[in-house]
Structures are given as C-alpha cells and as structure tokens.
Design an enzyme around this catalytic site. Sequence first.
Site, PDB file in Angstrom:
ATOM      1  CG  HIS A 157      -1.954   0.977   1.332  1.00  0.00           C
ATOM      2  ND1 HIS A 157      -1.715   2.290   1.687  1.00  0.00           N
ATOM      3  CD2 HIS A 157      -3.296   0.879   1.132  1.00  0.00           C
ATOM      4  CE1 HIS A 157      -2.861   2.952   1.698  1.00  0.00           C
ATOM      5  NE2 HIS A 157      -3.830   2.132   1.354  1.00  0.00           N
ATOM      6  CG  ASP A 194       0.395  -2.289   5.959  1.00  0.00           C
ATOM      7  OD1 ASP A 194      -0.551  -2.383   6.772  1.00  0.00           O
ATOM      8  OD2 ASP A 194       0.275  -1.766   4.845  1.00  0.00           O
ATOM      9  CD  GLN A 196      -6.709  -4.802   3.982  1.00  0.00           C
ATOM     10  OE1 GLN A 196      -7.667  -5.522   4.227  1.00  0.00           O
ATOM     11  NE2 GLN A 196      -6.848  -3.524   3.662  1.00  0.00           N
ATOM     12  CE  LYS A 206      -7.428  -0.502   6.100  1.00  0.00           C
ATOM     13  NZ  LYS A 206      -8.278  -0.129   4.956  1.00  0.00           N
ATOM     14  CB  CYS A 255      -3.738   3.326  -1.619  1.00  0.00           C
ATOM     15  SG  CYS A 255      -4.931   4.620  -1.289  1.00  0.00           S
TER      16      CYS A 255
END
Length: 407
Positions: free
Chosen positions: A121, A198, A201, A224, A361
């Site tokens: 991302h 990261d 997700q 999220k 993104c």
Amino acid sequence: MDIQAIREMFPILDQEVNGNPLVYLDSSATSQKPLPVIQAVDEYYRNSNSNVHRGVHTLGTRATDRYEGSREKVRSFINAESTAQVIFTRGTTTSINYVAYGYARSFLQPGDEIVITPMEHHSNIIPWQQAAKATGATLKYIPLQEDGTIHLEDVQDTVTSNTKIVAVTHMSNVLGTINPVKEIASIAHENGAIIVVDGAQGAPHMKVDVVDLDCDFYAFSGHKMCAPTGIGVLYGKRELLEKMEPVEFGGEMIDFVDLYDSTWKELPWKFEGGTPIIAGAIGLGAAIDFLNEIGMDNILEHDKRLAAYAMERMNTIDGISIYGPQERGALVTFNLDDVHPHDTATVLDSEGIAVRAGHHCAQPLMKWLDVTATARASFYLYNTEDDIDQLVEGLLKTKEYFGNVFE
C-alpha cells in the site's frame, strides 16, 4: 459462526440501496461497526466524557481507566509482552510514519538499504521513499512471482548485510496474498535488519502473535476490524521504542519542560502527544471483545471459505480477469474485459452492491499487473455466500449492459 446472528449486530446492513438490499463488499477499505462498538462509544460520550491522565475527578478517572483498559485489550489481542509496547495512533499510516520518521531517519545512513515489495500500500511505500531520500539510504524491492506471491529465496537474495529495514504487508489489500512474515522476519534478523509489518489487512482477519512472528514493529488500524475510524496501533519491541524519537511534541507526552529543554514520559505515552483518540480507543477495545467472542480462527476460516467460493463462482464468468494467488485472504480483485472498473462498480451500486474501484492506493502494483485500475470485492465476518451470488449476478448484468451498449 452463526452468520445471521452476527449480521443482526450490524444495523447498517439492514437497509436498501437503490431499491435493493445492501450487499457490502468493501470491508478492506473499512469494516462496518457492530452494536457493542457503537454502544461503547455512545456510553463514553453520554456518561464518561473527559480527558485522560490529567484530572483527578471521577469522570477523568473513569475515562482514563477505560482508555488504558483498551490498551491492555490490544496487548492481549496481539500477545505483546507489555502495554508499554502498544502505542495508540490515528491508524496504520500514522504508525508506519512514526517508524519511518522516529526510527529510520535517526539511524539510517548512506549505503544502508530499505527493502520492501511491489505489493505494498502507498502507506508502506512513500514513508520509506522519503526516509531514503532524507538519509541517503537505498530502496530495494523483493520481486513478485507471477501469481503475486513472494518466494523466500527472493527475500534471501534481496536482503543483504547492508539492509537495515524490511517493510512488508501481512496481507495484500489488492491480491489477497498472505505473506510469510515469520520467515521474512528471520531472514531480516539474520542480516541484522529489523522488520516492519503493515498489518492493516492482517489484524482484522487472523490471529496475530507479535512474539511468535518476531516482528520488530507491527502497525494496524481499528476501522478495518469493527472499531471506529481514526484509531490505530503501533506495536514495537521495547528496546527499539526506547531509542526512537517522538514525532509529535506537546502535552501528554512530556515529563518535564524547561525554557530551553524538555524530557519525555516513559513508554507508551512519549508517543501520544496531545489529547488522544479516547472514544476511538474505547471503541477499539469493544471491537476486540467482539472479535474475540467470535474467535479469530473462526473468522479466518470463514473469510477463506468465502474467498474460495467467490473465486469458484467468478471464474465461471466469461471475460473476467482475477488477480492474485489461488490461496488468498478475504478479497477478490478483478476486471471485466472492455469495462472500466469504475463502470463496473457503478452498475453494481445500482444493484445495491458496494465494491471498490480504482488503484487501491497501490499504483506500483497496478503497473506490475499492467492495468490502470481494478475492481475489488472484499469480505468480512458478516458476509455470506448469498452476497457473493448477488455479486456474480450483478457482474453478469454489467456484462450484458455494456455488451448491449457497444453492439
């Protein structure tokens, strides 16, 4: 999992969009919020609204207890060793920027390497671009396989003794690829580098154990994973957080202020300048309670089953391109031949089906895929096979509509 009972906890799903029942397939962008989270935030503002850490009155104490109680819930959720390692931020983007500014810019120098992947991302690319420019370090990329996965041999070939930081997504927001973070961390550490993950997700969909992964930093967002927007987390190993400089300066994060110098509070508060996101943190704590009650293993199993079902159903559509590996997380990114993804999303919206369209993104990944944009359907614990059936019907209508237009 009793999906119907879970769906009833999400009031937003009980509505029509453009005359059709809402089918929400955009959870990778943001998840919907269950009643326990909505009620927790509402209760704070109705009965406990106060600033934290500053007041000795009852409301201040109550708010502080709930805010710090949520920090302990996060610590347990990711199996961190201490709440001192749990920093509340505005989200994954802020968390990664804290590391890029507070750590990377302090310790990198010319000749050092930052290693990332093309599937990242923008929030896990641009901070490292800027850190490299500011320090003279070199940015390198681990190559992707044709299906959008990473081979550990390529990680070993890319990471060298000059590598100081490896930054990688836990799960791609475009391909659904779940990366072997634990193994990548081992390779990074063998070469004297740290790893930044990261988890935007990853954390919503799978059990995260930062000790088992042996990651040095792990960043994720609340919105999220059923929590409010504007709240996120940066986990870090204590010795690294101790060495990092704060990025924001002001109230809350100070120990002592003189006319010409100041000292900082101990962890984690040295990174939480100003009035924190109190309601968001309380909502995140309620979201973690909600997810834990369902069970993260159950959520991952459900999500993978839905993704597999979606792949099976969507692959029956003529003229569809699906991107990413067969084994994936809870999303499918695709394009219909001769139909722009924005047009696909518009027709689906007319049927009450919400999907994402654009570059997500992830423009370097779009270039790697040789497309300008894609459509994406992403799933979460409140989605069902019927939602996917509705998506497939909507895609067939899209093909029919644009087929008639161009005849």
